[in-house]
Design an enzyme around this catalytic site. Structure first.
Site, PDB file in Angstrom:
ATOM      1  N   GLU A 107      -6.186  -8.776  -6.074  1.00  0.00           N
ATOM      2  CA  GLU A 107      -6.001  -7.324  -6.035  1.00  0.00           C
ATOM      3  C   GLU A 107      -5.291  -6.826  -7.291  1.00  0.00           C
ATOM      4  O   GLU A 107      -5.607  -5.762  -7.811  1.00  0.00           O
ATOM      5  CB  GLU A 107      -5.225  -6.910  -4.779  1.00  0.00           C
ATOM      6  CG  GLU A 107      -6.030  -7.031  -3.492  1.00  0.00           C
ATOM      7  CD  GLU A 107      -7.275  -6.142  -3.471  1.00  0.00           C
ATOM      8  OE1 GLU A 107      -7.319  -5.140  -4.194  1.00  0.00           O
ATOM      9  OE2 GLU A 107      -8.222  -6.476  -2.731  1.00  0.00           O
ATOM     10  N   TYR A 135      -1.363   0.649  -2.152  1.00  0.00           N
ATOM     11  CA  TYR A 135      -2.727   0.107  -2.096  1.00  0.00           C
ATOM     12  C   TYR A 135      -2.702  -1.420  -1.943  1.00  0.00           C
ATOM     13  O   TYR A 135      -3.333  -1.984  -1.046  1.00  0.00           O
ATOM     14  CB  TYR A 135      -3.530   0.502  -3.354  1.00  0.00           C
ATOM     15  CG  TYR A 135      -4.793  -0.295  -3.437  1.00  0.00           C
ATOM     16  CD1 TYR A 135      -5.893   0.072  -2.680  1.00  0.00           C
ATOM     17  CD2 TYR A 135      -4.862  -1.462  -4.190  1.00  0.00           C
ATOM     18  CE1 TYR A 135      -7.043  -0.704  -2.680  1.00  0.00           C
ATOM     19  CE2 TYR A 135      -5.993  -2.249  -4.197  1.00  0.00           C
ATOM     20  CZ  TYR A 135      -7.081  -1.855  -3.446  1.00  0.00           C
ATOM     21  OH  TYR A 135      -8.203  -2.639  -3.431  1.00  0.00           O
ATOM     22  N   ASP A 187      -7.600   3.481  -2.730  1.00  0.00           N
ATOM     23  CA  ASP A 187      -7.705   3.540  -4.197  1.00  0.00           C
ATOM     24  C   ASP A 187      -8.694   4.657  -4.566  1.00  0.00           C
ATOM     25  O   ASP A 187      -9.116   5.433  -3.694  1.00  0.00           O
ATOM     26  CB  ASP A 187      -8.136   2.177  -4.769  1.00  0.00           C
ATOM     27  CG  ASP A 187      -9.566   1.808  -4.387  1.00  0.00           C
ATOM     28  OD1 ASP A 187     -10.186   2.548  -3.590  1.00  0.00           O
ATOM     29  OD2 ASP A 187     -10.072   0.797  -4.895  1.00  0.00           O
TER      30      ASP A 187
END
Ligand code: SF4
Length: 351
Positions: free
Chosen positions: A39, A122, A140
């Site tokens: 991520e 996020y 996002d």
């Protein structure tokens, strides 16, 4: 927020994801550490670019402990080319905290995970939903775009507080049994179908439940106010070679843009100064020959800033002792240092 198709939307989206999902290395694991790495790498970087970095990175640092205690220069070298190097430093700081404070187990709740360095709302939601199957939002830009169209949300997505509106929307829609799939499906739909321009509505699995599609104004959403223009700064860059064929390199400060990375000396071009003179004074060297005045010219664009680089190759002699963090190094030595992309471009020309 009222929406009458919650169940149908959720079902079609997750089913589509299960049939169409891309086979990506981080989708073959439920290890929160590995999902965290993916991520962080995926922020601001394309999937195709990330894949080889992700594989190399986890080969080098297969466990959370390996990354926590890796030397920083080595870590930056592994990250070289991905840009946004503060991401790597923050990732390591966060990981170290997990090792020392949580016995190497990534927290499974938003309260604790959000306190880790570099873990924003996020990333926290992505790790919690994908690794731990918690029904947590992970909003996002892709998710905001999709949901602004599906739910016809007209709030300006360039305004930070608008994110809250979309977090609430995800909380309303999320599939509690498959939260990881649901969040990834939204991201994939945004990346592959519900694209910024010309969304492929005819291929979209949730077309029947999309308000913007039924109203025919998908091109008006999301609402996004114009970005302020990025600032431009001009630099003269000196590939300065001594009589042994070594080049002058300096390490950037430990704070700020590209912290701790190595670069060829750069002098900001201003109206009232001569870059060559400033270079000689600042670095305690004397230019003995101009070998190539126009070695390389290019622009490097950061999110908020553009560097206009004009690089020249010069021969130099050292006058006095060099400053700390400034060194003459051979090309082989330079190659082992972490360098930002614009400097690698120059190195390639010299090599
Ligand atoms: S129908 Fe079109 S606008 Fe609506 S979610 Fe699908 S791709 Fe996006």
């Amino acid at each position: 927020m009222k929406y009458q198709y919650t169940n149908e939307f959720r079902h079609n989206l997750v089913e589509w994801f299960n049939n169409e999902k891309r086979d990506l290395p981080w989708r073959r694991t439920a290890d929160p550490y590995k999902i965290w790495v993916s991520e962080v790498m995926l922020q601001q970087t394309r999937v195709d670019t990330v894949i080889p970095y992700y594989n190399r990175f986890l080969e080098k640092y297969p466990t959370i402990q390996d990354l926590a205690y890796a030397p920083q220069e080595e870590l930056l070298k592994m990250w070289e080319g991905l840009g946004y190097y503060s991401r790597a430093r923050n990732l390591q700081a966060g990981v170290k905290e997990v090792v020392e404070k949580y016995d190497a187990v990534v927290p499974d709740n938003r309260h604790d995970i959000s306190k880790l360095k570099g873990v924003g709302p996020y990333t926290a939601g992505a790790i919690l939903s994908i690794a731990y199957q918690k029904p947590e939002h992970a909003v996002d830009g892709n998710v905001m775009r999709v949901l602004s169209r599906v739910l016809h949300i007209e709030d300006d997505i360039a305004v930070p507080k608008t994110r809250k509106v979309f977090e609430e929307a995800v909380e309303m829609l999320i599939d509690e049994e498959h939260p990881g799939d649901f969040n990834q499906a939204l991201m994939d739909l945004g990346a592959m179908i519900c694209t910024p321009t010309s969304p492929k509505c005819l291929l979209c699995p949730v077309r029947d439940y999309c308000i913007a599609f039924s109203e025919g104004d998908t091109d008006k959403l999301p609402v996004k106010s114009k970005k302020v223009k990025t600032k431009k700064v001009q630099f003269k860059v000196f590939a300065a070679r001594d009589h042994q064929g070594r080049y002058l390199l300096e390490k950037r400060p430990s704070e700020g843009l590209l912290a701790d990375m190595w670069q060829f000396p750069m002098i900001e071009v201003t109206e009232n100064s001569i870059s060559e003179d400033t270079f000689q004074q600042n670095y305690n060297v004397e230019i003995t020959a101009i070998i190539d005045k126009e070695l390389l010219k290019f622009k490097h664009i950061f999110s908020h800033l553009t560097w206009e680089m004009d690089c020249m190759l010069v021969g130099v002699e050292q006058n006095m002792v060099l400053h700390e963090n400034v060194k003459f190094l051979s090309v082989e030595q330079i190659k082992s240092l972490p360098m930002p992309v614009p400097m690698l471009k120059i190195l390639n020309v010299l090599n």
